[in-house]
Design an enzyme around this catalytic site. Structure first.
Site, PDB file in Angstrom:
ATOM      1  N   LYS A  64       0.846  -1.192   0.000  1.00 29.66           N
ATOM      2  CA  LYS A  64       0.000   0.000   0.000  1.00 29.66           C
ATOM      3  C   LYS A  64       0.875   1.233   0.000  1.00 29.66           C
ATOM      4  O   LYS A  64       1.831   1.314   0.762  1.00 29.66           O
ATOM      5  CB  LYS A  64      -0.889   0.011   1.244  1.00 29.66           C
ATOM      6  CG  LYS A  64      -1.508   1.383   1.514  1.00 29.66           C
ATOM      7  CD  LYS A  64      -2.467   1.396   2.656  1.00 29.66           C
ATOM      8  CE  LYS A  64      -2.868   2.833   2.994  1.00 29.66           C
ATOM      9  NZ  LYS A  64      -3.998   2.890   3.909  1.00 29.66           N
ATOM     10  N   LYS A  88       0.730   5.229   0.757  1.00 33.03           N
ATOM     11  CA  LYS A  88      -0.024   6.380   1.251  1.00 33.03           C
ATOM     12  C   LYS A  88       0.181   7.538   0.301  1.00 33.03           C
ATOM     13  O   LYS A  88       1.327   7.967   0.081  1.00 33.03           O
ATOM     14  CB  LYS A  88       0.485   6.748   2.651  1.00 33.03           C
ATOM     15  CG  LYS A  88      -0.040   8.057   3.207  1.00 33.03           C
ATOM     16  CD  LYS A  88      -1.531   8.027   3.447  1.00 33.03           C
ATOM     17  CE  LYS A  88      -1.838   7.361   4.777  1.00 33.03           C
ATOM     18  NZ  LYS A  88      -3.293   7.243   5.008  1.00 33.03           N
ATOM     19  N   ASP A 106      -3.678   5.238  -1.555  1.00 31.04           N
ATOM     20  CA  ASP A 106      -4.612   5.901  -0.633  1.00 31.04           C
ATOM     21  C   ASP A 106      -4.380   7.405  -0.629  1.00 31.04           C
ATOM     22  O   ASP A 106      -3.580   7.913   0.154  1.00 31.04           O
ATOM     23  CB  ASP A 106      -4.405   5.324   0.775  1.00 31.04           C
ATOM     24  CG  ASP A 106      -5.209   6.064   1.833  1.00 31.04           C
ATOM     25  OD1 ASP A 106      -6.106   6.841   1.466  1.00 31.04           O
ATOM     26  OD2 ASP A 106      -4.951   5.851   3.032  1.00 31.04           O
ATOM     27  N   ASN A 123      -6.164   9.647   0.555  1.00 31.43           N
ATOM     28  CA  ASN A 123      -6.766  10.282   1.742  1.00 31.43           C
ATOM     29  C   ASN A 123      -7.803  11.345   1.394  1.00 31.43           C
ATOM     30  O   ASN A 123      -7.852  12.413   2.015  1.00 31.43           O
ATOM     31  CB  ASN A 123      -5.690  10.873   2.648  1.00 31.43           C
ATOM     32  CG  ASN A 123      -5.194   9.891   3.705  1.00 31.43           C
ATOM     33  OD1 ASN A 123      -4.081   9.975   4.174  1.00 31.43           O
ATOM     34  ND2 ASN A 123      -6.031   8.939   4.096  1.00 31.43           N
ATOM     35  N   GLU A 169      -8.061   3.469  -2.440  1.00 29.24           N
ATOM     36  CA  GLU A 169      -8.571   3.782  -1.102  1.00 29.24           C
ATOM     37  C   GLU A 169      -8.854   5.271  -0.955  1.00 29.24           C
ATOM     38  O   GLU A 169      -7.934   6.087  -1.032  1.00 29.24           O
ATOM     39  CB  GLU A 169      -7.544   3.317  -0.058  1.00 29.24           C
ATOM     40  CG  GLU A 169      -7.989   3.545   1.376  1.00 29.24           C
ATOM     41  CD  GLU A 169      -6.968   3.083   2.406  1.00 29.24           C
ATOM     42  OE1 GLU A 169      -6.127   2.224   2.054  1.00 29.24           O
ATOM     43  OE2 GLU A 169      -7.014   3.595   3.537  1.00 29.24           O
ATOM     44  N   ASN A 209     -11.613   4.097   4.620  1.00 32.80           N
ATOM     45  CA  ASN A 209     -11.673   4.290   6.063  1.00 32.80           C
ATOM     46  C   ASN A 209     -11.926   5.758   6.370  1.00 32.80           C
ATOM     47  O   ASN A 209     -11.696   6.208   7.477  1.00 32.80           O
ATOM     48  CB  ASN A 209     -10.386   3.844   6.747  1.00 32.80           C
ATOM     49  CG  ASN A 209      -9.276   4.843   6.516  1.00 32.80           C
ATOM     50  OD1 ASN A 209      -8.879   5.037   5.383  1.00 32.80           O
ATOM     51  ND2 ASN A 209      -8.795   5.497   7.555  1.00 32.80           N
ATOM     52  N   ASP A 254     -11.142  -0.987  11.748  1.00 35.52           N
ATOM     53  CA  ASP A 254     -10.101  -0.565  12.686  1.00 35.52           C
ATOM     54  C   ASP A 254     -10.763  -0.677  14.042  1.00 35.52           C
ATOM     55  O   ASP A 254     -11.691   0.075  14.334  1.00 35.52           O
ATOM     56  CB  ASP A 254      -9.658   0.871  12.382  1.00 35.52           C
ATOM     57  CG  ASP A 254      -8.520   1.322  13.286  1.00 35.52           C
ATOM     58  OD1 ASP A 254      -8.523   0.965  14.484  1.00 35.52           O
ATOM     59  OD2 ASP A 254      -7.629   2.028  12.794  1.00 35.52           O
ATOM     60  N   HIS A 259      -7.520  -0.940   8.538  1.00 35.84           N
ATOM     61  CA  HIS A 259      -6.795   0.317   8.560  1.00 35.84           C
ATOM     62  C   HIS A 259      -5.852   0.324   9.759  1.00 35.84           C
ATOM     63  O   HIS A 259      -6.048  -0.421  10.708  1.00 35.84           O
ATOM     64  CB  HIS A 259      -7.835   1.452   8.668  1.00 35.84           C
ATOM     65  CG  HIS A 259      -7.286   2.767   9.072  1.00 35.84           C
ATOM     66  ND1 HIS A 259      -7.294   3.209  10.381  1.00 35.84           N
ATOM     67  CD2 HIS A 259      -6.707   3.737   8.342  1.00 35.84           C
ATOM     68  CE1 HIS A 259      -6.761   4.419  10.411  1.00 35.84           C
ATOM     69  NE2 HIS A 259      -6.400   4.757   9.198  1.00 35.84           N
ATOM     70  N   ASN A 306      -3.030   3.019  12.260  1.00 32.33           N
ATOM     71  CA  ASN A 306      -2.257   4.228  12.556  1.00 32.33           C
ATOM     72  C   ASN A 306      -0.967   3.798  13.233  1.00 32.33           C
ATOM     73  O   ASN A 306      -0.831   2.631  13.593  1.00 32.33           O
ATOM     74  CB  ASN A 306      -3.039   5.163  13.497  1.00 32.33           C
ATOM     75  CG  ASN A 306      -4.108   5.975  12.790  1.00 32.33           C
ATOM     76  OD1 ASN A 306      -5.247   6.019  13.209  1.00 32.33           O
ATOM     77  ND2 ASN A 306      -3.748   6.612  11.704  1.00 32.33           N
TER      78      ASN A 306
END
Lengths: 427, 427
Positions: B195, B197, B226, B228, B251, B274, B298, B325, B327
């Protein structure tokens, strides 16, 4: 904590001649009692509806489950799926669910949870996240019926009976008789909601029975009618309109999600189901169509207590009500229903149970009491019930002697009225 | 098995300068370690994202939970809802979820399950129905980043580091640097999915990074991007089309379910989220709109492990994929993620984790190993991890000294580039 033996015992329990859309209850209802024996000396119990097919499948399953750890329920579920995936697993058109795999899941999972609870010295409710309530509300479950006590007495009655035990033997075909049945049952158990099993008499009689019950009990006692999907959409609309503002919910008046969705647009009564939406696979279309407002769970038919908790979360998430369906059953099923009813966070309706109709019992200490319409959680670890082995033997012998191998209400009805036959839509 | 004390400890863990749509990771990520002490001498553990608001709420909750039985999770959930219902509980627009109540549920529920598992001498996975798999697949999680190790070193590096520990310190802004980061991480942990980001650099760079990763790793290594939620629909369509057949899933390229639904009609890549669907309340519209194909669970943000199991069932029921997901986190969260990942019956994708980016650890025996891209379940009852009290104290002191009170990636980014500001839609 490994499974070292599984004992499946077929039993027959006395059942009065209750009428429904599929015909007539036989003098005996069939159940299977599952004893799951573990290597630490603890035995877990469960009870499911009986049929030769389900019994044979449970027997076939035995060697695959012996040696499994009781905690590995996800694994056993997958194993059951794999082993029985070749079966055509249809619900069928009867008021009760005939799928095999969900019965097997339920039988094994409840017995596993009972054994885990016993090992932990905690009630099953605590394995479901703990109590959301201390006592569980049930509804009176009325039936049109012929005179008779069921069991050996068949259409006969025990003249020494009194109170509810007398009332449960009596004929209930007329509206007055149904109101009398309701009063007797509510007087005995204190029920504060009433469900009438319909689909047995012409819709006008059933609708007028509901109106008479409203008259007799007043607006504070919620009423429900369940025609078991045997009414046409037109019939359901016509009588539904007469019961708007009277019924708490209208249970499966018509067959199929599409008809339920059409009905819900025309009648202002919440619709409930245990015939149109009966599995997780059915839920997406139920939600999409908006076919029902309330899903009636049944841990025997939804694959156990944890699956029923998941159903509860889905109902909460998608804005659907949650209540519970029942079939003729004894105290092990009742205990499981009470633990589930105590655990579910989302519950707005009293649960169904046939329990007052059965006088046989298989658990020590007699039947789980229902007071003021509520069942208390049985005390003790696991399900909180112990098997009465003498009664198990007695009811197993009744099974051997009664000659029934599966539930078939149509055959029973034909014994009374040879012309009668089941219809998918009668009125 | 009653709760007699709850100890909440704020900690700060070193975190490299990772870039994302909200800005830049601070040198420290904040976590809270919860120790739930029971009257039988067993202590349950959990770890959640840290902020002053969450810490204060946990402290406020203490007197309400002391005296509660650890099995009564349904009751404690209701109690938390009642106590904090006055809070406005919005997810916020950041990539991470800022709702209070779900964090509290998660903190308490995981610690309860850990303590129950320890009492039962069973792993937490067995309290979730048992193993659906023995080892849990995770994906490499790539970040564009500035040079730096994080923690005390900030933008500095430890010159004695080698292998992945060296690579994690290095700048990754160019496409070649991202491919190098991927190779280093996959070489160390054996990840078989990757993945990236995104949302940090211009879409063309991110899209070309994905194409370069495909070139470097071949078609057998699934790739995900992703952004975001910081791309416009037009941008997401334009670059999505270039990544059709390359991305395993896309994502949160755009913000909001409506945009996701529009995007899914124009680009033939499964969409994951997410950020657009992050709660049970969000699910009905997600299902109705068909806005996402895969929900990234999550347990910190969905209210614990049992709620995540329920989410898994909902995804299975409604034909949605399920993944996870993450963090920045330490080993207690990792253990909970692995138990959940082992339990869920429905899992088609490797899970996200930031775990390789953190060198600090709070559990005895060091970090939970990831080999060939899989994490094994920690051995031992409950979560299978023990708190290293010296490390807890050391990381608590780092918290006290670092001056951070909540995560704010925008402030960190402004330290590097004072002109920078967060935008809901940047490209």
């Amino acid at each position: 904590m490994k499974i070292i033996d599984i004992r499946n015992t077929q039993i027959a329990i006395g059942d009065p001649p209750l009428l429904n859309a599929a015909g007539l209850h036989a003098p005996y209802a069939l159940r299977i009692i599952v004893e799951l024996v573990t290597d630490i000396g603890i035995t877990g119990l469960s009870e499911i509806p009986g049929s030769e097919k389900i019994y044979q499948a449970l027997q076939d399953l035995r060697p695959h489950l012996i040696g499994q750890d009781v905690f590995q329920m996800n694994h056993m579920k997958r194993l059951i799926h794999e082993k029985f995936s070749k079966y055509e697993d249809h619900r069928g058109v009867s008021p009760w669910d005939q799928r095999l795999i969900v019965h097997l899941f339920s039988a094994i999972e409840v017995a596993c949870l009972d054994s885990i609870g016993k090992k932990l010295e905690r009630p099953v409710v605590d394995l479901l996240g703990g109590r959301s309530r201390d006592k569980v509300p049930f509804a009176a479950y009325l039936f049109y019926k012929y005179e008779g006590a069921g069991g050996e007495l068949g259409f006969g009655t025990d003249s020494s009976a009194s109170g509810w035990l007398k009332a449960r033997q009596e004929e209930a075909i007329s509206i007055d008789q149904i109101v009398y049945q309701a009063k007797s049952m509510c007087s005995e158990f204190g029920f504060q909601s009433i469900k009438l099993k319909g689909g047995a008499l012409p819709p006008e009689v059933e609708c007028n029975s509901i109106l008479a019950l409203r008259e007799a009990f007043g607006p504070d006692v919620p009423l429900r009618l369940d025609p078991n999907a045997i009414w046409s959409l037109e019939t359901a609309v016509k009588y539904g309109k007469k019961m708007e503002g009277v019924l708490e919910y209208y249970e499966d008046p018509v067959r199929g999600q599409e008809n339920m969705a059409l009905l819900s647009k025309q009648v202002n009564i919440p619709l409930a189901t245990n015939m149109c939406t009966t599995s997780f696979q059915d839920l997406p279309s139920s939600i999409r169509l908006g076919s029902e407002h309330i899903i009636l769970s049944d841990h025997h038919f939804w694959g156990g207590l944890r699956a029923s908790m998941e159903l509860n979360k889905i109902c909460q998430t998608f804005g659907r009500g949650f209540s519970m369906h029942s079939n003729s059953h004894l105290g092990i099923s009742m205990a499981a229903m009470v633990h589930l009813g105590a655990a579910v966070p989302h519950l707005d309706y009293a649960l169904d149970t046939h329990y007052p109709w059965q006088t046989d019992e298989i658990i020590k200490g007699g039947k789980i009491p229902i007071k003021n319409g509520f069942a208390m959680l049985p005390e003790g670890p696991g399900l909180g019930v112990e098997l009465d082995r003498e009664e198990l033997q007695r009811l197993h012998e009744k099974f051997l002697n009664c000659g029934l191998k599966e539930r078939n209400d149509e055959i029973e009805m034909k014994k009374v009225n040879p012309e009668w036959q089941f219809e998918l839509q009668r009125w």
